[in-house]
Design a protein around this motif. Structure first.
Motif, short mmCIF file in Angstrom:
data_model
loop_
_atom_site.label_atom_id
_atom_site.label_comp_id
_atom_site.label_asym_id
_atom_site.label_seq_id
_atom_site.Cartn_x
_atom_site.Cartn_y
_atom_site.Cartn_z
N PRO A 1 0.72 -1.13 -0.06
CA PRO A 1 -0.07 0.05 0.00
C PRO A 1 0.78 1.07 -0.17
CG PRO A 1 0.01 -0.95 2.22
CD PRO A 1 0.78 -1.70 1.30
N GLY A 2 2.23 1.12 -0.01
CA GLY A 2 2.85 2.28 -0.15
C GLY A 2 4.39 2.25 -0.03
N ILE A 3 5.10 2.47 -1.04
CA ILE A 3 6.69 2.73 -0.70
C ILE A 3 6.82 4.19 -1.36
CG2 ILE A 3 8.71 1.99 -2.13
CD1 ILE A 3 7.36 -0.57 -2.94
N ALA A 4 7.79 4.77 -0.38
CA ALA A 4 8.08 6.13 -0.55
C ALA A 4 8.96 6.29 -1.75
CB ALA A 4 8.94 6.50 0.51
N VAL A 5 8.35 7.57 -2.44
CA VAL A 5 9.18 8.23 -3.68
C VAL A 5 9.98 9.42 -3.22
CG1 VAL A 5 8.65 8.93 -5.99
CG2 VAL A 5 7.37 7.28 -5.38
N HIS A 6 10.95 9.54 -3.56
CA HIS A 6 11.84 10.75 -3.25
C HIS A 6 12.18 11.40 -4.29
CE1 HIS A 6 15.92 9.57 -4.76
NE2 HIS A 6 15.46 8.25 -4.22
N ARG A 7 12.05 11.15 -5.59
CA ARG A 7 11.98 11.93 -6.81
C ARG A 7 10.99 11.64 -8.06
NH1 ARG A 7 15.85 15.41 -8.63
NH2 ARG A 7 17.10 15.27 -7.02
N GLY B 1 11.06 12.70 -11.86
CA GLY B 1 11.74 13.72 -12.78
C GLY B 1 12.58 14.56 -12.20
N PRO B 2 12.66 15.78 -12.37
CA PRO B 2 13.52 16.67 -11.94
C PRO B 2 13.47 17.07 -10.19
CG PRO B 2 12.27 18.03 -12.92
CD PRO B 2 11.75 16.65 -13.38
N ALA B 3 12.38 16.65 -9.89
CA ALA B 3 11.52 17.23 -8.64
C ALA B 3 11.87 16.26 -7.68
CB ALA B 3 10.16 17.57 -8.54
N PRO B 4 12.71 16.71 -6.26
CA PRO B 4 12.97 16.07 -5.27
C PRO B 4 11.77 16.08 -4.38
CG PRO B 4 14.17 18.08 -5.13
CD PRO B 4 13.52 18.07 -6.33
N LEU B 5 11.26 14.98 -3.59
CA LEU B 5 10.16 14.96 -2.69
C LEU B 5 10.61 14.70 -1.40
CD1 LEU B 5 8.01 13.08 -5.09
CD2 LEU B 5 7.24 15.03 -3.96
N PRO B 6 10.05 15.35 -0.18
CA PRO B 6 10.62 15.06 0.94
C PRO B 6 10.47 13.71 1.55
CG PRO B 6 8.90 16.59 1.17
CD PRO B 6 9.06 16.14 -0.26
N ASP B 7 11.15 13.12 2.41
CA ASP B 7 10.77 12.13 3.37
C ASP B 7 9.40 12.16 3.94
OD1 ASP B 7 12.97 10.61 2.38
OD2 ASP B 7 13.90 11.18 3.94
N ALA B 8 8.54 11.16 3.85
CA ALA B 8 7.13 11.32 4.60
C ALA B 8 6.84 10.08 5.36
CB ALA B 8 6.15 11.92 3.62
N PRO B 9 7.72 9.60 6.12
CA PRO B 9 7.30 8.32 7.05
C PRO B 9 5.92 8.51 7.75
CG PRO B 9 8.94 9.82 8.12
CD PRO B 9 8.85 10.24 7.04
N SER B 10 5.47 9.50 8.11
CA SER B 10 4.09 9.31 8.65
C SER B 10 3.21 9.17 7.79
CB SER B 10 3.84 10.43 9.56
OG SER B 10 3.90 11.72 8.73
N PHE B 11 3.29 9.69 6.50
CA PHE B 11 2.27 9.39 5.27
C PHE B 11 2.35 7.96 4.97
CE2 PHE B 11 1.94 9.85 0.44
CZ PHE B 11 0.59 9.86 0.52
#
Length: 257
Positions: free
Chosen positions: A223-229, A231-241
């Motif tokens: 139901p969820g694997i974190a994505v940190h990027r 394309g060119p856009a980094p995404l923050p860690d969101a462990p609670s999400f």
């Protein structure tokens, strides 16, 4: 003896049975994880198969028959498996049920390249989609883990074998675009609703990503694997999400086919 099976209409499939499917692009399927002989979201899998059969073939098999074929396949193997149900029409509607070892997906976080692509009949989980494998292989060659799709309006829709979900910090954001609404996505959405977690559907573009608080991919594995990027856009860690999505998913009861 191999603990995993391939069965056609409830009986062991021969090479002759499987040969037509090997070259058939006109079929549809659903994929699920079975744990202790039970499945989450069985109603969603059955609805997916029924809807796709009616769309592609103008007819559908009774749910009880599909369930009987799944039960028969599960008798032959371990209690925990990955299971796919494929329906095609060589003459009459036929069902191939295949089991394989259980899966939980990669650990993540993942980096996704962004590619311009729109799936044909995106609401159906159908076979013959060479583009998904092509874009994933190309993404890996470019140093990414997988690929996310951007439609002609610049909207993120889904990834190769995944749904996408985002967080703005308070609310779960689902992409507004033509896409396959996965069974895991359906489970998570209804369970989040019952838990009172805010959700909304909105268009998400690459330009919107810097304003978001996190992203995941999900499919029948997880139901969820974190994505940190993307394309060119980094995404923050969101462990609670990520944890919230897993908790919601786990409230869905397991049922026997």
């Amino acid at each position: 003896m191999c603990p995993h099976v391939a069965q056609r209409n409830g009986r062991t499939a021969t090479a002759e049975d499987l040969a037509p499917l090997a070259f058939a692009g006109f079929a549809h399927f659903t994929a699920m994880q079975v744990r202790d002989g039970r499945v989450r979201g069985l109603d969603l899998h059955l609805d997916r198969l029924r809807t796709a059969s009616l769309e592609l073939f103008g007819d559908a098999l009774p749910d009880d028959r599909i369930r009987s074929y799944v039960r028969e396949a599960l008798k032959a193997g371990p209690a925990d498996v990955s299971l796919t149900v494929t329906i095609h029409l060589p003459g009459d509607l036929e069902v191939l049920v295949r089991t394989r070892p259980p899966a939980s997906g990669p650990a993540g976080p993942l980096a996704l390249t962004a590619v311009d692509h729109e799936r044909v009949l995106p609401a159906l989980k159908h076979t013959g989609e060479m583009a998904k494998t092509y874009f994933r292989r190309r993404a890996v060659d470019e140093g990414f883990d997988d690929a996310a799709f951007v439609d002609r309006r610049g909207r993120l829709s889904e990834a190769t074998i995944w749904n996408l979900a985002f967080s703005d910090g308070d609310t779960v954001v689902w992409p507004d675009a033509a896409l396959l609404e996965g069974t895991t996505m359906g489970i998570v959405r209804r369970r989040l609703g019952e838990l009172g977690v805010p959700q909304r559907v909105q268009e998400v573009t690459l330009a919107d990503l810097p304003g978001l608080a996190g992203a995941v991919v999900m499919n029948s594995w997880t139901p969820g694997i974190a994505v940190h990027r993307i394309g060119p856009a980094p995404l923050p860690d969101a462990p609670s999400f990520v944890e919230a999505l897993h908790r919601a998913y786990e409230t869905e009861p397991l049922t026997r086919p």
